[in-house]
Motif scaffolding. Sequence first.
Motif, PDB file in Angstrom:
ATOM      1  N   ALA A  96     -16.303   4.467 -20.625  1.00 53.37           N
ATOM      2  CA  ALA A  96     -17.153   4.178 -21.789  1.00 53.37           C
ATOM      3  C   ALA A  96     -16.945   2.761 -22.295  1.00 53.37           C
ATOM      4  O   ALA A  96     -17.871   2.128 -22.821  1.00 53.37           O
ATOM      5  CB  ALA A  96     -16.872   5.191 -22.896  1.00 53.37           C
ATOM      6  N   SER A  97     -15.735   2.226 -22.120  1.00 50.59           N
ATOM      7  CA  SER A  97     -15.429   0.866 -22.586  1.00 50.59           C
ATOM      8  C   SER A  97     -15.597  -0.175 -21.482  1.00 50.59           C
ATOM      9  O   SER A  97     -15.235  -1.338 -21.667  1.00 50.59           O
ATOM     10  CB  SER A  97     -13.994   0.813 -23.122  1.00 50.59           C
ATOM     11  OG  SER A  97     -13.063   1.126 -22.095  1.00 50.59           O
ATOM     12  N   HIS A  98     -16.127   0.236 -20.336  1.00 48.32           N
ATOM     13  CA  HIS A  98     -16.355  -0.657 -19.189  1.00 48.32           C
ATOM     14  C   HIS A  98     -15.056  -1.303 -18.699  1.00 48.32           C
ATOM     15  O   HIS A  98     -15.041  -2.450 -18.245  1.00 48.32           O
ATOM     16  CB  HIS A  98     -17.377  -1.751 -19.545  1.00 48.32           C
ATOM     17  CG  HIS A  98     -18.641  -1.219 -20.156  1.00 48.32           C
ATOM     18  ND1 HIS A  98     -19.559  -0.490 -19.439  1.00 48.32           N
ATOM     19  CD2 HIS A  98     -19.121  -1.291 -21.435  1.00 48.32           C
ATOM     20  CE1 HIS A  98     -20.562  -0.148 -20.227  1.00 48.32           C
ATOM     21  NE2 HIS A  98     -20.316  -0.607 -21.441  1.00 48.32           N
ATOM     22  N   SER A  99     -13.974  -0.542 -18.753  1.00 40.48           N
ATOM     23  CA  SER A  99     -12.665  -1.116 -18.405  1.00 40.48           C
ATOM     24  C   SER A  99     -12.496  -1.337 -16.910  1.00 40.48           C
ATOM     25  O   SER A  99     -11.755  -2.237 -16.501  1.00 40.48           O
ATOM     26  CB  SER A  99     -11.546  -0.215 -18.930  1.00 40.48           C
ATOM     27  OG  SER A  99     -11.649   1.095 -18.393  1.00 40.48           O
ATOM     28  N   LEU A 100     -13.173  -0.549 -16.068  1.00 39.46           N
ATOM     29  CA  LEU A 100     -13.079  -0.796 -14.628  1.00 39.46           C
ATOM     30  C   LEU A 100     -13.691  -2.154 -14.291  1.00 39.46           C
ATOM     31  O   LEU A 100     -13.119  -2.944 -13.545  1.00 39.46           O
ATOM     32  CB  LEU A 100     -13.782   0.322 -13.852  1.00 39.46           C
ATOM     33  CG  LEU A 100     -13.131   1.706 -13.890  1.00 39.46           C
ATOM     34  CD1 LEU A 100     -13.994   2.712 -13.122  1.00 39.46           C
ATOM     35  CD2 LEU A 100     -11.732   1.673 -13.320  1.00 39.46           C
TER      36      LEU A 100
ATOM     37  N   SER B 165      -7.803   3.313 -21.192  1.00 45.22           N
ATOM     38  CA  SER B 165      -8.769   3.466 -22.279  1.00 45.22           C
ATOM     39  C   SER B 165      -9.602   4.729 -22.163  1.00 45.22           C
ATOM     40  O   SER B 165     -10.391   5.040 -23.057  1.00 45.22           O
ATOM     41  CB  SER B 165      -9.713   2.249 -22.309  1.00 45.22           C
ATOM     42  OG  SER B 165     -10.508   2.213 -21.129  1.00 45.22           O
ATOM     43  N   GLY B 166      -9.423   5.470 -21.060  1.00 43.13           N
ATOM     44  CA  GLY B 166     -10.175   6.706 -20.913  1.00 43.13           C
ATOM     45  C   GLY B 166     -10.713   6.871 -19.506  1.00 43.13           C
ATOM     46  O   GLY B 166     -10.709   5.933 -18.701  1.00 43.13           O
ATOM     47  N   PRO B 167     -11.197   8.087 -19.171  1.00 39.86           N
ATOM     48  CA  PRO B 167     -11.678   8.384 -17.819  1.00 39.86           C
ATOM     49  C   PRO B 167     -13.069   7.810 -17.575  1.00 39.86           C
ATOM     50  O   PRO B 167     -13.773   7.424 -18.523  1.00 39.86           O
ATOM     51  CB  PRO B 167     -11.710   9.917 -17.796  1.00 39.86           C
ATOM     52  CG  PRO B 167     -12.028  10.276 -19.218  1.00 39.86           C
ATOM     53  CD  PRO B 167     -11.284   9.269 -20.055  1.00 39.86           C
ATOM     54  N   PRO B 168     -13.502   7.760 -16.311  1.00 41.20           N
ATOM     55  CA  PRO B 168     -14.866   7.319 -16.028  1.00 41.20           C
ATOM     56  C   PRO B 168     -15.877   8.341 -16.547  1.00 41.20           C
ATOM     57  O   PRO B 168     -15.585   9.536 -16.614  1.00 41.20           O
ATOM     58  CB  PRO B 168     -14.899   7.230 -14.498  1.00 41.20           C
ATOM     59  CG  PRO B 168     -13.848   8.189 -14.052  1.00 41.20           C
ATOM     60  CD  PRO B 168     -12.764   8.108 -15.087  1.00 41.20           C
ATOM     61  N   LEU B 169     -17.038   7.856 -16.911  1.00 44.55           N
ATOM     62  CA  LEU B 169     -18.099   8.744 -17.381  1.00 44.55           C
ATOM     63  C   LEU B 169     -18.631   9.581 -16.225  1.00 44.55           C
ATOM     64  O   LEU B 169     -18.543   9.188 -15.057  1.00 44.55           O
ATOM     65  CB  LEU B 169     -19.222   7.922 -18.005  1.00 44.55           C
ATOM     66  CG  LEU B 169     -18.847   7.089 -19.240  1.00 44.55           C
ATOM     67  CD1 LEU B 169     -20.032   6.252 -19.699  1.00 44.55           C
ATOM     68  CD2 LEU B 169     -18.350   7.994 -20.365  1.00 44.55           C
ATOM     69  N   ALA B 170     -19.197  10.723 -16.552  1.00 45.28           N
ATOM     70  CA  ALA B 170     -19.695  11.634 -15.518  1.00 45.28           C
ATOM     71  C   ALA B 170     -20.955  11.106 -14.844  1.00 45.28           C
ATOM     72  O   ALA B 170     -21.217  11.433 -13.681  1.00 45.28           O
ATOM     73  CB  ALA B 170     -19.971  13.005 -16.126  1.00 45.28           C
ATOM     74  N   LYS B 171     -21.721  10.280 -15.552  1.00 42.02           N
ATOM     75  CA  LYS B 171     -22.961   9.752 -14.992  1.00 42.02           C
ATOM     76  C   LYS B 171     -22.795   8.286 -14.595  1.00 42.02           C
ATOM     77  O   LYS B 171     -22.130   7.530 -15.303  1.00 42.02           O
ATOM     78  CB  LYS B 171     -24.108   9.880 -16.005  1.00 42.02           C
ATOM     79  CG  LYS B 171     -24.522  11.321 -16.280  1.00 42.02           C
ATOM     80  CD  LYS B 171     -25.745  11.371 -17.193  1.00 42.02           C
ATOM     81  CE  LYS B 171     -26.209  12.799 -17.413  1.00 42.02           C
ATOM     82  NZ  LYS B 171     -27.405  12.864 -18.294  1.00 42.02           N
ATOM     83  N   PRO B 172     -23.388   7.870 -13.476  1.00 41.85           N
ATOM     84  CA  PRO B 172     -23.299   6.458 -13.064  1.00 41.85           C
ATOM     85  C   PRO B 172     -24.058   5.561 -14.026  1.00 41.85           C
ATOM     86  O   PRO B 172     -25.053   5.980 -14.623  1.00 41.85           O
ATOM     87  CB  PRO B 172     -23.936   6.458 -11.672  1.00 41.85           C
ATOM     88  CG  PRO B 172     -24.851   7.646 -11.672  1.00 41.85           C
ATOM     89  CD  PRO B 172     -24.190   8.676 -12.529  1.00 41.85           C
ATOM     90  N   PHE B 173     -23.586   4.331 -14.162  1.00 47.90           N
ATOM     91  CA  PHE B 173     -24.287   3.384 -15.033  1.00 47.90           C
ATOM     92  C   PHE B 173     -25.368   2.619 -14.280  1.00 47.90           C
ATOM     93  O   PHE B 173     -26.220   1.973 -14.899  1.00 47.90           O
ATOM     94  CB  PHE B 173     -23.303   2.395 -15.680  1.00 47.90           C
ATOM     95  CG  PHE B 173     -22.621   1.452 -14.714  1.00 47.90           C
ATOM     96  CD1 PHE B 173     -23.204   0.244 -14.365  1.00 47.90           C
ATOM     97  CD2 PHE B 173     -21.390   1.776 -14.165  1.00 47.90           C
ATOM     98  CE1 PHE B 173     -22.579  -0.623 -13.490  1.00 47.90           C
ATOM     99  CE2 PHE B 173     -20.753   0.921 -13.291  1.00 47.90           C
ATOM    100  CZ  PHE B 173     -21.344  -0.281 -12.941  1.00 47.90           C
TER     101      PHE B 173
END
Length: 225
Positions: A49-53, A130-138
């Motif tokens: 959600a925070s685009h940390s990857l 900062s958190g896990p990846p979102l379930a849906k691709p961006f």
Amino acid sequence: MSDDVERELKLVPDDPGLLDRLVAEAQFGELTVAGRRHEIQRNSFFDTASHSLGAKRVGFRRRTIEGQPMAIWSLKSDARVLRGVTTRSEIELRLDADMAPMLALSTLRQVASQRGAAALAEQLGDALASGPPLAKPFLEMETDRTMLDLESRANKVELALDRVRLLGHKYEEVEIEAELKRGDEQALDAVRTAIEALGAVSESNGSKLSRAMAHLEACACAARS
């Protein structure tokens, strides 16, 4: 050469018709075309959600191919580029296409540590703080890819001729990729020379993902979709 290090020459043809001319070739310098394949890919890119990857320059992708039941999940580090050749750590696994992204990412991280890509695994760990990846691709792209298997006694190169479109947006591009599968990097120079004899090319600017993201930022179409 480690199986988990990707070495790839990336070029953009001045004339998209060059891709069709390359398909018809039987020889690229000392490398002979040993096989031809075609596939339609759907490439889905994930982030937190925070685009940390993205901030850590870690790529996380799911690739599905028409007619194949399993997906190819990939974890990639930032690339070093020299004369159009990108070099980076890459971990790929065939996993269920419906697997939760966090589960796929955890599996990739474990394999990265086991295969000597500790720096990539550490970058990923920092990004996931900062958190896990979102379930849906961006972002999702469809790639119409024709592949030529180029071989000599010492070298093997996979030549990919790509026609790409960004799903949900009016953006398309073509690209030529030559990935060194076995042998010396000079094989990529020989392939480039053979390609340039058939048509003008330039070195790719960034990755398919970075160019697609730049398009979205420039046209502001992400806000409209």
